[in-house]
Design an enzyme around this catalytic site. Structure first.
Site, PDB file in Angstrom:
ATOM      1  N   GLN A  42     -16.643  -8.546 -36.310  1.00 33.11           N
ATOM      2  CA  GLN A  42     -17.616  -7.460 -36.188  1.00 33.11           C
ATOM      3  C   GLN A  42     -17.011  -6.088 -36.469  1.00 33.11           C
ATOM      4  OE1 GLN A  42     -21.148  -7.383 -33.510  1.00 33.11           O
ATOM      5  NE2 GLN A  42     -19.714  -8.461 -32.164  1.00 33.11           N
ATOM      6  N   HIS A  98      -6.219   0.762 -21.805  1.00 34.70           N
ATOM      7  CA  HIS A  98      -7.575   0.550 -22.317  1.00 34.70           C
ATOM      8  C   HIS A  98      -8.177  -0.628 -21.554  1.00 34.70           C
ATOM      9  CE1 HIS A  98     -10.994   0.257 -24.923  1.00 34.70           C
ATOM     10  NE2 HIS A  98     -10.666  -0.967 -25.320  1.00 34.70           N
ATOM     11  N   ASP A 118     -12.576   5.285 -25.924  1.00 38.96           N
ATOM     12  CA  ASP A 118     -12.845   5.769 -24.565  1.00 38.96           C
ATOM     13  C   ASP A 118     -12.944   7.302 -24.551  1.00 38.96           C
ATOM     14  OD1 ASP A 118     -12.373   3.032 -23.464  1.00 38.96           O
ATOM     15  OD2 ASP A 118     -10.348   3.450 -24.148  1.00 38.96           O
TER      16      ASP A 118
END
Length: 364
Positions: free
Chosen positions: A50, A220, A192
């Site tokens: 993706q 993360h 983020d």
């Protein structure tokens, strides 16, 4: 009279010749500036997934390296048929900057002479899997890919690890690609960072481009610390601190942090798939700022090799605020850290120490 006419004729000839010379010089300089740059070779692993499918057209269009920088794409995945489909679409899109595509399942071929490596491929966490299961499976993947980069990539190759656990995968890659400078191995926390900018822009009803200097500290993961204490908003009356404009410390220390930390999970719940478009766009932001530089007075968040700044244990891949100039990043220094922030920064560092220990146990 005859002498004056001759003198005038000479002056006219000088002017005309000067004009021709100037025109030719201008034409030469214009053609020189229009000369095409040498292509940069970019590796994308997991290119049929993706995020890979979202990022390759962005790179080919110039979103990562600029609108005048030609690129050659090396695409790596476990499915050659899927890669062939991606390659066909890239050809069909007729991107002017795209000077070549290599689609392969061979990690050595994929890593050959690459200047930038975008490491998306890895084993994702699935239902019933614990974090240690994900780490154990990715250790072997990143060990193999690191070895290929070590042997075949360009000596100054810049690496961005996206596959989770990104910080620890980047650390493993660093261990097995020792000739690649440690400052050239990073992981993605720009996603983020961008999420934090988005939350502040929505809270204050301002455009996201007017918000800068949030910080993502640490891992993360859900322990990351989105820090708004140094963030600034560009208003019609000048730059103002986010804390001053929000005027709600409770929101900044609870809902804001929770939303950024859990944003990935919220997206999975909403679309039944993980973040792809935003991850791809943030990866382009990460590389673009690293290569082309950050605007003056602005820092961004990058997972980088800790040198002990802000009391973070050296030897971890930890997210810091960084500025970039001429292809090099530097940790922004001298920021005041309050007690609340110190606790959050230490908490995420502790998780990274545990992940590092676990990953090394699988290596041994």
């Amino acid at each position: 009279m005859e002498y004056n006419c001759l003198l005038l004729l000479q002056q006219i000839m000088v002017v005309l010749l000067s004009g021709v010379f100037f025109w030719r010089l201008t034409k030469y300089m214009w053609s020189f500036t229009k000369m095409e740059k040498e292509p940069i070779t970019v590796l994308v692993t997991g290119a049929a997934g993706q995020i890979g499918y979202a990022i390759v057209p962005m790179i080919a269009r110039g979103a990562m390296l600029g609108p005048d920088q030609p690129v050659i794409l090396h695409l790596l995945d476990i499915s050659l048929e899927a890669l062939k489909g991606v390659k066909m679409e890239l050809i069909d899109a007729a991107f002017p900057l795209l000077k070549g595509v290599v689609a392969t399942t061979d990690v050595v071929e994929a890593c050959n002479d690459v200047d930038i490596a975008i490491m998306i491929g890895g084993i994702p966490r699935k239902e019933g899997m614990e974090r240690k299961d994900v780490i154990s499976k990715n250790v072997s993947i990143y060990k193999a890919q690191a070895s290929a980069l070590e042997e075949h990539a360009a000596p100054d190759c810049k690496v961005l690890v996206i596959a989770n656990p990104a910080n620890t995968n980047a650390l493993i890659l660093k261990e097995f690609a020792p000739s690649i400078p440690e400052k050239n191995i990073t992981c993605l926390t720009r996603l983020d960072h961008n999420r934090a900018l988005g939350q502040i822009s929505e809270k204050l009803h301002v455009h996201v481009s007017d918000v800068k200097n949030v910080i993502i500290w640490g891992n993360h993961s859900s322990t990351q610390y989105p820090d708004p204490n140094h963030a600034i908003v560009n208003t019609c009356s000048g730059e103002k601190h986010v804390k001053e404009l929000v005027h709600d410390d409770h929101w900044l220390q609870t809902d804001f942090i929770d939303t950024v930390q859990q944003r990935g999970a919220a997206i999975i719940k909403a679309r039944k798939q993980s973040s792809a478009l935003s991850a791809a766009s943030s990866a382009c932001d990460h590389i673009r700022d690293w290569v082309l530089g950050t605007p003056k007075g602005t820092w961004v968040s990058m997972g980088v090799y800790s040198d002990g700044s802000y009391g973070v244990q050296p030897g971890l891949i930890y997210s810091f605020p960084v500025t970039c100039h001429k292809g090099e990043w530097s940790i922004a220094q001298g920021l005041k850290i309050d007690e609340f922030s110190r606790e959050k920064m230490d908490e995420t560092a502790k998780e990274l120490v545990e992940e590092k220990s676990l990953a090394y146990s699988y290596l041994n």
